[in-house]
Design a protein around this motif. Structure first.
Motif, PDB file in Angstrom:
ATOM      1  N   LEU A  54      78.469   5.225  22.380  1.00 32.36           N
ATOM      2  CA  LEU A  54      79.159   5.098  21.024  1.00 32.36           C
ATOM      3  C   LEU A  54      78.298   4.872  20.042  1.00 32.36           C
ATOM      4  O   LEU A  54      78.327   5.311  18.827  1.00 32.36           O
ATOM      5  N   VAL A  75      84.208  10.123  22.214  1.00 33.96           N
ATOM      6  CA  VAL A  75      83.816   8.914  21.638  1.00 33.96           C
ATOM      7  C   VAL A  75      83.050   8.972  20.588  1.00 33.96           C
ATOM      8  O   VAL A  75      83.361   8.097  19.488  1.00 33.96           O
ATOM      9  N   LYS A  76      82.424   9.912  20.388  1.00 36.23           N
ATOM     10  CA  LYS A  76      81.459  10.033  19.286  1.00 36.23           C
ATOM     11  C   LYS A  76      82.275  10.912  17.967  1.00 36.23           C
ATOM     12  O   LYS A  76      82.150  10.399  16.863  1.00 36.23           O
ATOM     13  N   PHE A 102      87.564   5.601  23.994  1.00 34.82           N
ATOM     14  CA  PHE A 102      86.735   4.748  24.543  1.00 34.82           C
ATOM     15  C   PHE A 102      87.036   4.517  25.883  1.00 34.82           C
ATOM     16  O   PHE A 102      86.331   4.220  26.755  1.00 34.82           O
ATOM     17  N   TYR A 111      85.753  -0.911  15.864  1.00 39.36           N
ATOM     18  CA  TYR A 111      86.029   0.419  16.327  1.00 39.36           C
ATOM     19  C   TYR A 111      87.627   0.723  15.991  1.00 39.36           C
ATOM     20  O   TYR A 111      88.285   0.085  16.704  1.00 39.36           O
TER      21      TYR A 111
END
Lengths: 206, 206
Positions: free
Chosen positions: A34, B51-52, A8, B64
């Motif tokens: 995201l 990120v995915k 991230f 997350y």
């Protein structure tokens, strides 16, 4: 200590590198990515890739194009060959086209002279402009009668205009600049079409 | 007619989909990508992909995390088990951690009740919060004494707080909300750490 999510943070870092995007905005954009569907992120990634792979600079006027050789404007037989319009960026061409007031050829400098940022005449496509003018004068092609400078109405644009007026004084061509209908301090890219049309019409001979 | 560069237009389109990015800004960002070095665009594309791929929701608190199982906060043995702090978004946790005023467990709702946007209680992690409280009361674990609602100080946050106060009234736990040191109409994500610390300290029992 806090939980940092490395992937991230890397995306936030990438967004932060983009112009005008601060840390908070970058975080907001990274969260959006995201949460978004996989097909959006794949489209986005593919678009970034293709922009780099498919777009070239036109070997004649240096605007961006997907053509292998000359761009849309350079191959257009319905345009005048004896007038050049010099712009800082490819985006400026679309603005000028929207005004409908110019039907000659373009030349993209890719920036303007800015000593503070270390951008000098050699960093721009100025030599290429001069050799284009020279070759057109000697190759039996129609010689250039006028070069219109459609540069931003700020210090860098002014400096570049003065430099070009001097550099082109050795040729028998008229060098003009679009009128200051463009608000002082503003960027060409943000002006409405009618103002830009007026500015082309009222250009001042230098 | 004007020269449209399809790959460029597609990138502008992708940027325009991001929140708060208009057409002009999207064009500026797309030009930056087009002009940037290949290693930046590759980093950017890889960051979007990772990120995915790497980030999951924690199966306990739903924040997350890159962990396969529980997140950093849920596995931390130095935190109190008898206090939950309920937040709308994972980003809010980082803000609360910066305040240093909370050392219990978190629960992320992933939004707030918003009837106009069609977001109801079932679209949030509210059922999961209730079963978490239930299982902790019956599993011989330390039962929960207090649930602190750290929700945004706007209509959606207020609605969600009222809903949760009612939903949790069947349990013998104190439900509180962080004090309105948070400016009315503002978002938790934008508040400075000291204000947020004060807001935690002055929380009001509902």
């Amino acid at each position: 200590m806090m939980d940092k999510i490395p992937s991230f943070e890397r995306l936030v870092e990438s967004f932060s590198r983009l112009p005008g995007i601060g840390k908070k905005t970058a975080q907001r954009l990274a969260y959006y990515v995201l949460r978004s569907k996989n097909n959006f992120t794949e489209e986005f990634r593919e678009a970034i890739k293709q922009v780099k792979e498919l777009i070239n600079e036109c070997p004649t006027c240096y605007t961006y194009t997907e053509n292998e050789g000359d761009c849309y404007y350079c191959v257009d037989v319905d345009r005048r060959n004896d007038m050049f319009c010099v712009v800082e960026d490819p985006a400026d061409i679309q603005q000028l086209e929207s005004s409908g007031a110019f039907k000659g050829r373009y030349h993209v400098l890719h920036g303007a002279i800015n000593p503070l940022d270390g951008v000098g005449p050699d960093d721009l496509r100025i030599k290429q402009l001069i050799s284009r003018i020279k070759s057109q004068a000697t190759d039996g092609e129609e010689p250039i009668k006028e070069v219109i400078l459609a540069l931003d109405a700020n210090l860098e644009g002014d400096t570049t205009a003065l430099y070009l007026a001097k550099a082109l004084s050795e040729f028998d061509i008229q060098v003009s600049r679009i009128a200051h209908g463009v608000p002082i301090g503003g960027h060409i890219d943000y002006v409405d079409h009618r103002t830009l049309g007026k500015a082309l019409e009222n250009r001042i001979v230098l």
